[in-house]
Write a protein that holds these residues in place. Structure first.
Motif, PDB file in Angstrom:
ATOM      1  N   ARG A  23      -0.339  -5.500   0.751  1.00 42.76           N
ATOM      2  CA  ARG A  23      -0.098  -4.528   1.825  1.00 42.76           C
ATOM      3  C   ARG A  23       1.018  -3.560   1.451  1.00 42.76           C
ATOM      4  O   ARG A  23       0.888  -2.348   1.643  1.00 42.76           O
ATOM      5  CB  ARG A  23       0.256  -5.260   3.119  1.00 42.76           C
ATOM      6  N   VAL A  24       2.126  -4.101   0.929  1.00 49.07           N
ATOM      7  CA  VAL A  24       3.256  -3.250   0.560  1.00 49.07           C
ATOM      8  C   VAL A  24       2.854  -2.298  -0.564  1.00 49.07           C
ATOM      9  O   VAL A  24       3.192  -1.111  -0.550  1.00 49.07           O
ATOM     10  CB  VAL A  24       4.469  -4.107   0.138  1.00 49.07           C
TER      11      VAL A  24
ATOM     12  N   GLU B 295      -0.160  -1.146  -1.286  1.00 44.96           N
ATOM     13  CA  GLU B 295      -1.076  -0.124  -0.771  1.00 44.96           C
ATOM     14  C   GLU B 295      -0.328   0.946   0.020  1.00 44.96           C
ATOM     15  O   GLU B 295      -0.579   2.146  -0.150  1.00 44.96           O
ATOM     16  CB  GLU B 295      -2.148  -0.790   0.090  1.00 44.96           C
ATOM     17  N   ARG B 296       0.584   0.509   0.877  1.00 48.88           N
ATOM     18  CA  ARG B 296       1.339   1.486   1.663  1.00 48.88           C
ATOM     19  C   ARG B 296       2.166   2.397   0.758  1.00 48.88           C
ATOM     20  O   ARG B 296       2.254   3.607   0.990  1.00 48.88           O
ATOM     21  CB  ARG B 296       2.251   0.768   2.659  1.00 48.88           C
ATOM     22  N   TRP B 297       2.752   1.827  -0.274  1.00 51.01           N
ATOM     23  CA  TRP B 297       3.596   2.602  -1.179  1.00 51.01           C
ATOM     24  C   TRP B 297       2.780   3.630  -1.958  1.00 51.01           C
ATOM     25  O   TRP B 297       3.166   4.783  -2.099  1.00 51.01           O
ATOM     26  CB  TRP B 297       4.319   1.658  -2.130  1.00 51.01           C
TER      27      TRP B 297
ATOM     28  N   LYS C   7      -8.025  -4.710   6.197  1.00 47.74           N
ATOM     29  CA  LYS C   7      -6.648  -4.904   6.667  1.00 47.74           C
ATOM     30  C   LYS C   7      -6.055  -6.216   6.147  1.00 47.74           C
ATOM     31  O   LYS C   7      -4.977  -6.626   6.560  1.00 47.74           O
ATOM     32  CB  LYS C   7      -6.617  -4.885   8.195  1.00 47.74           C
TER      33      LYS C   7
ATOM     34  N   LEU D  81       1.274   6.522   0.459  1.00 49.81           N
ATOM     35  CA  LEU D  81       2.175   7.244   1.346  1.00 49.81           C
ATOM     36  C   LEU D  81       1.840   8.732   1.326  1.00 49.81           C
ATOM     37  O   LEU D  81       1.805   9.364   0.265  1.00 49.81           O
ATOM     38  CB  LEU D  81       3.623   7.016   0.903  1.00 49.81           C
TER      39      LEU D  81
END
Length: 341
Positions: free
Chosen positions: A107-108, A110-112, A192, A115
């Motif tokens: 998750r981290v 993918e978000r990074w 998710k 962005l």
């Protein structure tokens, strides 16, 4: 193939390997050589300098896999204002991480990388002994982001980025079967990274060996089962050995291949979540023990009363084929309830 062609023609900064778009691995992770502190500092500094010259508008984040204790890379890269997120490099002796920790990493990441309005870079690093879990996490990231297809194909591709002997030097057992099991968990989840299963504790009742492995040198073994995980029935939720005391090695029975009958090993542990199960051989003196095979799994993905493990589903030593047959199977028996012992 398109991904491989693109990576082949795109030259990454020196001392980095580009595994996917904007995902790099430090090449020291593929070596058994240990650098002196001053050499290591120059190594990291040169890489950071190249990245900031080549990717002027990009921010950097490093994921580091390490043993307990102070992290060398965290301390050095903090001098450059780079965020470093540390993860363990094993779970209860197995070169994997609990599923919740794996999902947090994905998750981290993918978000990074996604962005909005930025082209952030993700750097992967492992300290001594961390290559096996780093390889698994890289494969998981490639599969989750759909930049590669097929769990085994992806994992083998990542393994091949390092010399074959490196994995064998760092792990007593071949971790590929458990690695593949957890990669399949990732691929079975939704976008998710959620799985809609209630975390019900299980009573791990027994392990049945279809055949007797030859670990005593004369066609037999004295097997015991050891279970590691989080005991659902205990107040202390630390991860530890949760096999009941009644299964001490002093009570282990000896079995012979000549008898040609399955072996049932009673366990009686209440487990939930990530479990590491080991089957060991105890010698005649009852003093020494030898690991025969290991398997790591998560109870949330068990859909029946039996977890059937074929020969290719268990982690065994690199030369263990001489002690097992290809027809070997292990069945882990469960009940969908836990009764206090």
């Amino acid at each position: 193939m398109a991904l491989l062609r693109r990576l082949f023609y795109r030259k990454p900064p020196d001392r980095l390997l580009e595994i996917a778009d904007r995902v790099y691995v430090f090449d020291c992770c593929f070596s058994t050589k240990t650098m002196e502190p001053f050499e290591y500092k120059n190594y990291l500094g040169n890489i950071v300098l190249q990245l900031r010259e080549q990717f002027v508008d990009s921010s950097l984040m490093v994921f580091n896999f390490k043993d307990e204790g102070k992290s060398l890379v965290s301390g050095m890269l903090s001098l450059y204002g780079i965020t470093v997120k540390d993860y363990p490099c094993q779970y209860l002796g197995c070169p994997l991480l609990p599923l919740d920790m794996v999902l947090h990493f994905l998750r981290v990441s993918e978000r990074w990388l996604m962005l909005e309005g930025q082209q952030n870079l993700l750097l992967m690093h492992c300290e001594k002994g961390g290559w096996p879990v780093l390889a698994f996490m890289l494969a998981g990231l490639l599969l989750y982001r759909k930049q590669y297809n097929g769990e085994e194909r992806t994992l083998v591709m990542v393994y091949k980025q390092a010399p074959k002997e490196l994995l064998q030097m760092l792990t007593t057992l071949n971790p590929q079967p458990s690695h593949l099991r957890y990669l399949r968990y990732i691929c079975r989840m939704d976008s998710k990274l959620e799985w809609h299963t209630q975390r019900i504790p299980f009573s791990l009742d027994c392990v049945i060996l279809s055949e007797v492995p030859n670990f005593d040198g004369v066609g037999g073994c004295r097997p015991i089962v050891r279970v590691y995980g989080q005991d659902f029935l205990m107040v202390d939720k630390n991860y530890k050995v949760i096999t009941p005391p009644s299964h001490a090695r002093t009570q282990a029975n000896h079995y012979k291949q000549a008898d040609n009958v399955p072996v049932k090993l009673n366990v009686g542990s209440c487990v939930q979540g990530d479990v590491v199960l080991e089957c060991l051989h105890v010698d005649d003196s009852l003093e020494d023990e030898r690991l025969m095979f290991r398997v790591m799994f998560n109870t949330c993905f068990i859909r029946s009363h039996i977890l059937l493990l074929n020969f290719e589903d268990i982690d065994i030593s690199w030369d263990a084929e001489q002690w097992f047959t290809k027809n070997f199977k292990a069945e882990v028996g469960y009940n969908f309830s836990c009764v206090p012992r």
